[in-house]
Design an enzyme around this catalytic site. Structure first.
Site, short mmCIF file in Angstrom:
data_model
loop_
_atom_site.label_atom_id
_atom_site.label_comp_id
_atom_site.label_asym_id
_atom_site.label_seq_id
_atom_site.Cartn_x
_atom_site.Cartn_y
_atom_site.Cartn_z
N CYS A 26 4.76 6.97 0.44
CA CYS A 26 5.49 7.69 -0.61
C CYS A 26 4.58 8.13 -1.77
O CYS A 26 3.80 9.06 -1.61
CB CYS A 26 6.67 6.84 -1.10
SG CYS A 26 7.99 7.85 -1.84
N GLU A 54 9.85 5.03 4.99
CA GLU A 54 9.68 3.99 3.98
C GLU A 54 10.97 3.19 3.86
O GLU A 54 12.06 3.73 3.90
CB GLU A 54 9.36 4.64 2.62
CG GLU A 54 9.08 3.62 1.51
CD GLU A 54 8.78 4.27 0.16
OE1 GLU A 54 9.17 5.44 -0.06
OE2 GLU A 54 8.14 3.60 -0.69
N LYS A 65 1.60 -0.45 0.04
CA LYS A 65 1.63 0.71 -0.86
C LYS A 65 0.71 0.48 -2.06
O LYS A 65 0.84 -0.53 -2.77
CB LYS A 65 3.07 0.93 -1.33
CG LYS A 65 3.32 2.20 -2.14
CD LYS A 65 4.84 2.34 -2.41
CE LYS A 65 5.23 3.62 -3.09
NZ LYS A 65 6.71 3.75 -3.19
#
Lengths: 283, 283
Positions: B156, B40, B113
């Site tokens: 994440c 990330e 994301k």
């Protein structure tokens, strides 16, 4: 409050199992536990050919010696008991059933194992096992209001379905109790992991297994455990007969959820989880 | 096949990050990896005030130096790259976005994301962090067909939502790649656990973190990992800059599912999981 986990040694004699279970419940209460958890199939060896012989009819508790003991000892000690499971017979069917008794000895709820353990091809050298040849599956999830909060119940293989825990979490459960008898291979691979996994829902998990040297068709993993809302192990044990005591503080759930507000971060426009029975009862 | 995980050290200079990422990708390919995963925010320090400065407009790859490098190196090495994430700018918004390039350098997919990392009250001494003040959330899950199977992507905090993995599993994903930059406290508590948890879906998981000494607003956990379909750790590492190589054998997914046929044991009359976007596109 303190939870007591009774990792019993199960024998081939029901009366011995009842006596020994009573002793461990008393020992747990003696150590300050006010909520007490027993293992899966604590009155009966974990062997499919034993289930019918050891089964009890729950409709008349005076003829169900395992339940009668739980009710009496709950009352005499003033504790709440999540009674692991015993084989239940009802209308010609057998179930793998957990009974809950309150501190006045009152029957509060029962949970019939929803997900039966039917193995496919052995992967890790497991003993072949097909529970559904002997046991019928429960049809309902079980959440019970107790003096120690709102408790969801799952039995053994029920733990492998995160959906059940999600459903309990959505219903307000603060603790999920999983009596279970994982075998040596799935125990080593998954028993601890599955319990810690429930931190997805930021709640407490307590598991209770029979001891390894219990009678039955396969060796049992043991390792009864209490896990907190961040997936942390609060208390655990080995594979011998023992009483495990752990402090449970539900305030940790709130703290965890304030720190990680996962619930409000879920994206219901992308995925949704449906409690089917609740939805159908509302419509 | 072999997967290569590039645990980069991210610096405050974009050109250095691109150069170093290219070097680790080449090193991974040199060790036999044909599918390569980056962390990330690999081109940008993990600090909210840096995202706008380091962001690239994906509409013109020739003006997007990070993407251009990924495309060129994928083509020159003949590898597939799951490009971690970089800040993306689009119509006045910023996104935390993963790009996938195939072995001809072709752009195959991007994942923005979905679940941004907005902390509530610090619980474990975490640095306060509210990603959504700077970044807009993606609206779509991402599954990409590659030469190395069907791959779902999460970034994440996306890993903390089992729903996304369930959705990917239902779509046929064999591997979920999670570029991530967990911090020291959530890293120690949850990073490995969350990856192993995905065994609920009996598939492979690969994660890739920046190294701990990366620039940014907080210390990063590191510990990039590859997990198999029984929740077993196949390969992992510490917190230093490194290239991690692991063998992935999708046949293990089939073996696991034949041994534990969880999918057929789910109880759709009790709970259901809904892929909302798929349902609405079908109706």
């Amino acid at each position: 409050f303190k939870i007591g986990i009774c990792q019993l040694k199960v024998t081939t004699e029901k009366s011995t199992n009842i006596l020994k279970a009573r002793e461990l419940i008393q020992a747990a209460a003696g150590k300050g536990a006010s909520l007490i958890l027993l293992p899966e199939m604590w009155n009966c060896p974990y062997s499919t050919d034993m289930f019918a012989k050891f089964a009890e009819d729950f409709s008349d508790i005076d003829s169900a010696p395992s339940l009668l003991m739980l009710s009496e000892v709950a009352s005499s000690l003033g504790v709440t008991i999540i009674g692991g499971s015993v084989p239940e017979k009802d209308a010609g069917q057998l179930y793998n059933t957990c009974c809950v008794f309150g501190p006045n000895g009152e029957f509060k709820a029962k949970h019939r194992k929803i997900h039966l353990f039917d193995m496919g091809k052995p992967l890790l050298g497991e003993v072949q096992f097909k529970e559904s040849d002997y046991i019928s599956a429960g049809k309902n999830p079980t959440v019970v209001d107790t003096d120690f909060g709102c408790i969801g119940i799952g039995i053994c293989h029920d733990i492998r379905f995160p959906e059940l825990a999600m459903l309990y979490s959505a219903t307000g459960a603060q603790l999920i109790c999983y009596p279970g008898a994982f075998n040596m291979s799935t125990g080593a691979a998954l028993w601890e992991l599955e319990q810690r996994t429930r931190q997805d829902d930021s709640l407490y998990v307590a598991s209770c297994s029979p001891s390894r040297d219990s009678a039955g068709s396969y060796a049992i993993w043991g390792h009864s455990t209490v896990v907190g809302p961040m997936g942390e192990i609060i208390a655990t044990t080995g594979h011998d007969k023992t009483v495990l005591i752990a402090d449970v503080d539900y305030a940790a759930i709130q703290r965890t959820r304030e720190s990680f507000p996962l619930e409000s971060q879920r994206r219901s426009n992308i995925y949704q989880f449906v409690d089917v029975l609740k939805e159908s009862s509302n419509s």
